[in-house]
Design a protein around this motif. Structure first.
Motif, short mmCIF file in Angstrom:
data_model
loop_
_atom_site.label_atom_id
_atom_site.label_comp_id
_atom_site.label_asym_id
_atom_site.label_seq_id
_atom_site.Cartn_x
_atom_site.Cartn_y
_atom_site.Cartn_z
N GLY A 102 0.81 -1.20 0.00
CA GLY A 102 0.00 0.00 0.00
C GLY A 102 0.85 1.25 0.00
N THR A 103 0.17 2.38 0.16
CA THR A 103 0.81 3.69 0.07
C THR A 103 0.48 4.53 1.28
OG1 THR A 103 0.64 3.61 -2.35
CG2 THR A 103 1.01 5.78 -1.35
N MET A 104 1.49 5.28 1.77
CA MET A 104 1.28 6.18 2.90
C MET A 104 1.83 7.57 2.54
SD MET A 104 2.55 5.79 6.91
CE MET A 104 1.87 4.12 7.04
N PHE A 105 0.96 8.58 2.66
CA PHE A 105 1.36 9.97 2.46
C PHE A 105 1.70 10.60 3.81
CE2 PHE A 105 -1.04 9.20 -1.41
CZ PHE A 105 -0.36 9.93 -2.37
N PHE A 106 2.69 11.47 3.84
CA PHE A 106 3.05 12.24 5.02
C PHE A 106 2.79 13.72 4.73
CE2 PHE A 106 6.31 9.49 7.52
CZ PHE A 106 5.50 8.37 7.34
N ASP A 107 1.87 14.31 5.44
CA ASP A 107 1.58 15.74 5.34
C ASP A 107 1.80 16.31 6.74
OD1 ASP A 107 0.68 18.27 4.85
OD2 ASP A 107 -1.31 17.69 4.14
N LEU A 108 3.01 16.77 7.01
CA LEU A 108 3.45 16.93 8.40
C LEU A 108 3.49 18.36 8.93
CD1 LEU A 108 6.43 14.37 8.43
CD2 LEU A 108 4.01 13.98 8.94
N PHE A 109 3.36 19.36 8.07
CA PHE A 109 3.58 20.72 8.55
C PHE A 109 2.34 21.58 8.34
CE2 PHE A 109 7.67 18.92 7.37
CZ PHE A 109 8.36 19.08 8.56
N PRO A 110 2.18 22.60 9.17
CA PRO A 110 0.98 23.45 9.08
C PRO A 110 0.99 24.33 7.84
CG PRO A 110 2.47 24.31 10.75
CD PRO A 110 3.05 23.00 10.30
N ARG A 111 -0.19 24.67 7.39
CA ARG A 111 -0.37 25.69 6.34
C ARG A 111 -1.77 26.25 6.50
NH1 ARG A 111 -0.02 20.82 3.67
NH2 ARG A 111 -2.04 19.99 2.98
N ASP A 112 -2.04 27.30 5.84
CA ASP A 112 -3.34 27.95 5.96
C ASP A 112 -4.46 27.00 5.56
OD1 ASP A 112 -2.09 30.26 6.75
OD2 ASP A 112 -2.19 31.22 4.78
N ALA A 114 -3.02 8.46 4.88
CA ALA A 114 -2.28 9.71 5.03
C ALA A 114 -2.09 10.01 6.50
CB ALA A 114 -3.02 10.85 4.34
N LEU A 115 -0.88 10.39 6.86
CA LEU A 115 -0.60 10.89 8.21
C LEU A 115 -0.56 12.40 8.13
CD1 LEU A 115 2.20 8.52 9.56
CD2 LEU A 115 -0.26 8.14 9.36
N VAL A 116 -1.44 13.04 8.86
CA VAL A 116 -1.55 14.50 8.85
C VAL A 116 -1.15 15.02 10.22
CG1 VAL A 116 -3.09 16.46 8.54
CG2 VAL A 116 -3.37 14.43 7.12
N CYS A 117 -0.12 15.84 10.25
CA CYS A 117 0.35 16.45 11.50
C CYS A 117 0.56 17.94 11.29
CB CYS A 117 1.66 15.80 11.96
SG CYS A 117 1.54 14.05 12.38
N ASN A 118 0.88 18.62 12.37
CA ASN A 118 1.22 20.03 12.31
C ASN A 118 2.46 20.25 13.16
OD1 ASN A 118 -1.05 21.85 10.88
ND2 ASN A 118 -2.00 20.08 11.83
#
Length: 798
Positions: free
Chosen positions: A508-518, A556-560
């Motif tokens: 499978g596939t895992m996306f990392f979206d780790l930093f804040p944005r507007d 997807a892993l979503v962090c800030n």
């Protein structure tokens, strides 16, 4: 029937049958299956074979791998396509349900096959809808483009309403009763002994799917008479409105108040610079003179002042103001308790807690009570020890006095810092700098991801490889803007990793979206974009599971994470941020490594008091001295790893004052059960008020409480985890037991690769692989070789 499950650590909304994620869903005799090109097909629904849109093999890059999702307006088109395809399956099911097929003349093997087909068809409906709505939820939460967020929100709304119609579809429920349970109606089907044995002849995973589907249908009252069903529907509408009101009050209402006096104002200035304060206190009526200063109930501001101000007067004022900031939620909560109780009683449950816990691992309110009693018995001495340490510190600084609730954050931070400094000094580690500086610079995003690669390779033999992201798949860039930029010059940080096992192939596939944005979701969460599904080809009598029957998961892993902590080419993190990242990674692995026939049961779509077990298990790696020193840490300037002695000190610091944390969680869990139990805390139902119960439980447990406050009026978990708050501690005890007895020893630097792999394989093949398709009690027992115990949890605390 559709259980739309949110991202783990997000809200958990409850649609049923489809078990869609929003944290973490029919037929003729014909078999539904995935064809060689990945498209769903249904016998007697030939048009679906030609027109089905959701192929698992993509020829062209698209957002979230959804076919033709190239423009924001495509989301609504996909939502409507999903509805049409599901409706076709529903019509097929209705036709089969009403057909005079002389079912009683078929032999038992035919009936078992039809039962399997019915469950697969129900799961196919779930898969079609969830494929779109799960992606829409992520898109509306994270996409950089307002047009994409708006399109996703529109699609989400359309499908949310459609899911409601699926949950209320009596034909789907009747199909389950007739073809799987064989107990729907004596006029429809003959209830002979062979019929009753249909479900018992199904494989265990099919039986679990069947019972889960039936419970989810009936939890909303579809089995009731029309009059009662309408009453249940009206009560549920009121409940949804009250839940939204309670949550909106928390997120939208901010209390502003003034502190008076030069000394207190100076204390605030020492801790929070005025330019930062201006960002946290946004009101046109703000007072910023030498004699008066406006503060707010903002959580960040409140927690910062409580943890760092030596002024008892300032801490008390901040605490009292912030814990009386939403008084209107007291009445909202009382009404919610009442309506949840009435709704649950109508559905045949003694209480809302009984209803919620009926499909949880724990089973019943009595079992929750017993678990909390065991936890409190074990934690009481540690709690008393921690409170004594705070009392000694207060006596030293203020001359004594009872520990008040506004004292706990300040003296906890103070004593923890002193302890850490003393440990380092005694062992000759570090210098005279503050304790935090001893760990500064060792944790980076880059090291953390490299640690994940090592972890999955060593434990499971899995390769985690970063791959390029086509522009069509990116959501961190506004591709609809005329000023759209490329990832190279936009500061984009989205990453994509593909997971591959040396024997099992692609996982499978895992996306990392780790930093804040507007306009991005502000918390940390694991989002399931597409669930896995591994369908056996029963129609051909072939149990082989090859790629033609696989739907690979996408998550997807979503962090800030802290954007301001970058240093050169590396991004520095605090240890707590690394813990968060590995916690969410554990959820992601749970989704990627499960192999279930039904996407409805894949990955984190398991009992809610179990799903935090894998995440806490992998979070434990970040506190293991061996893993810290060998793998996870490398100073961004020197390139040297953290010494094992320093790593041990870091691990020890994580257990300081855990007794207070545990006792507080126990109080909150007891409170949650009291609100929603058989004798709910609601004046409108003849019980005491929630505020009275909250104060009573604190005093019984010896946990500090300030009379007149109502912290629980902003306790959002009462909405999202009502009657289930105990689950946090519950899952942590399992994770601690599995960690200590299965993975901790294998993580040692002295362990052989074979030992490490053996421990990892046991966790994967006996637990993670099953998702929600197997009783978690059985899985944990198999991994441990015995019944689980709370003792390992307290070994790290005592």
């Amino acid at each position: 029937m559709v259980s739309m499950r949110p991202s783990i650590t997000m809200l958990h909304r409850s649609f049923r049958l489809l078990s869609c994620r929003q944290q973490r869903r029919v037929g003729s005799v014909g078999v539904s299956k995935l064809t060689r090109d990945g498209r769903l097909s249904f016998q007697h629904c030939a048009h679906l074979v030609q027109n089905h849109s959701f192929s698992t093999q993509q020829q062209q890059p698209t957002l979230f791998s959804l076919p033709n999702l190239l423009h924001p307006s495509d989301f609504i088109l996909l939502a409507n396509t999903a509805i049409r395809e599901c409706d076709a399956v529903r019509r097929t099911l209705a036709s089969s349900l009403t057909a005079v097929d002389n079912d009683k003349d078929y032999d038992i093997s035919h009936k078992v096959q039809k039962a399997k087909q019915t469950l697969h068809n129900l799961d196919d409906i779930s898969n079609i809808v969830c494929t779109v709505i799960d992606a829409a939820e992520l898109c509306r939460s994270v996409h950089a483009s307002s047009q994409w967020r708006r399109g996703a929100s529109d699609a989400f709304g359309i499908l949310s309403e459609y899911i409601g119609s699926l949950n209320a579809d009596e034909r789907l429920y009747q199909s389950l009763r007739k073809f799987v349970f064989a107990d729907y109606d004596n006029d429809i089907i003959a209830n002979d002994s062979n019929d009753l044995s249909i479900i018992s002849r199904l494989p265990a995973e099919y039986q679990r799917m069947a019972h889960a589907m039936r419970k989810e249908f009936e939890r909303d009252g579809i089995h009731l008479t029309y009059t009662k069903r309408e009453e249940a529907r009206e009560l549920n509408n009121v409940i949804v409105g009250l839940e939204s009101l309670f949550t909106n009050n928390i997120t939208e209402k901010t209390k502003f108040y003034n502190i008076e006096g030069k000394e207190m104002i100076q204390e605030v200035d020492k801790i929070v610079p005025r330019h930062v304060l201006g960002q946290l206190v946004r009101t046109s009526d703000a007072s910023n003179s030498d004699s008066s200063l406006t503060l707010s109930s903002d959580n960040l501001l409140t927690n910062t002042l409580l943890a760092h101000s030596p002024s008892s007067a300032l801490r008390k004022e901040v605490y009292m103001q912030s814990n009386t900031s939403i008084p209107e939620n007291i009445n909202v909560l009382d009404s919610l308790i009442r309506h949840r109780h009435l709704h649950s009683s109508l559905l045949g449950y003694p209480s809302y807690a009984h209803r919620v816990l009926s499909d949880r691992m724990v089973g019943s309110p009595d079992q929750v009570k017993e678990f909390l009693y065991r936890m409190e018995s074990r934690s009481s001495n540690v709690f008393k020890r921690d409170m004594n340490a705070l009392s000694l510190a207060k006596e030293h600084i203020e001359g004594g006095g009872e520990i008040e609730p506004w004292d706990v954050p300040f003296y906890t931070s103070l004593v923890k810092a002193q302890r850490q400094h003393q440990r380092l000094k005694e062992d000759g580690v570090g210098d005279d700098n503050d304790d935090e500086s001893q760990f500064h610079g060792y944790f980076t995003v880059e090291n953390s991801i490299e640690g994940m690669k090592v972890l999955v390779q060593d434990l499971f033999g899995i390769t985690m490889k970063e791959v390029e992201i086509p522009m069509e798949e990116r959501w961190d860039i506004d591709t609809t803007s005329e000023q759209a930029t490329t990832p190279e010059n936009s500061g984009s940080d989205l990453q994509k990793f593909e997971f591959h096992h040396e024997e099992d192939g692609p996982l499978g596939t895992m996306f990392f979206d780790l930093f804040p944005r507007d306009n991005k979701f502000v918390h940390a969460a694991h989002f399931t974009i597409r669930c896995g599904q591994y369908r056996k080809n029963d129609e051909e009598g072939n149990s082989r599971q090859d790629d033609t029957n696989h739907q690979l998961p996408i998550v997807a892993l979503v962090c800030n994470l802290s954007p301001s902590s970058s240093s050169g080419s590396q991004t520095l993190l605090s240890h707590s941020e690394v813990e968060t990242l590995y916690h969410e990674f554990g959820h992601g692995l749970h989704s990627l490594l499960s192999r279930t026939s039904f996407q409805h049961l894949s990955g984190t779509r398991a009992a809610m008091d179990f799903v935090e077990t894998p995440s806490h298990l992998f979070e434990s790696c970040t506190r293991d001295p061996s893993f810290l020193s060998r793998v996870l840490t490398k100073h961004y300037m020197t390139g040297l790893p953290m010494s094992e002695k320093r790593a041990e000190h870091l691990a020890m610091s994580q257990t300081d004052f855990r007794g207070i944390e545990i006792q507080t969680q126990i109080v909150h869990s007891k409170f949650d059960q009291a609100l929603f139990g058989e004798n709910p805390c609601s004046p409108s139902l003849g019980g005491c008020s929630s505020t009275e119960m909250f104060e009573r439980l604190h005093k019984q447990a010896g946990v500090s409480f300030a009379h007149g406050t109502h912290w629980h009026s902003r306790f959002g978990h009462l909405i999202t985890y009502g009657a289930g708050y105990y689950g946090y501690l519950y899952a942590q005890t399992f994770a601690a037991d599995i960690w200590l007895n299965t993975l901790a020893l294998s993580m040692s630097s002295l362990s052989s690769p074979e030992t490490i792999r053996r421990g990892g394989t046991k966790v994967w093949k006996e637990m993670l692989i099953h998702g929600g398709a197997k009783d978690p009690k059985e899985m944990i027992h198999t991994v441990l070789g015995r019944e689980p115990s709370v003792d390992p949890f307290f070994q790290g605390v005592s």
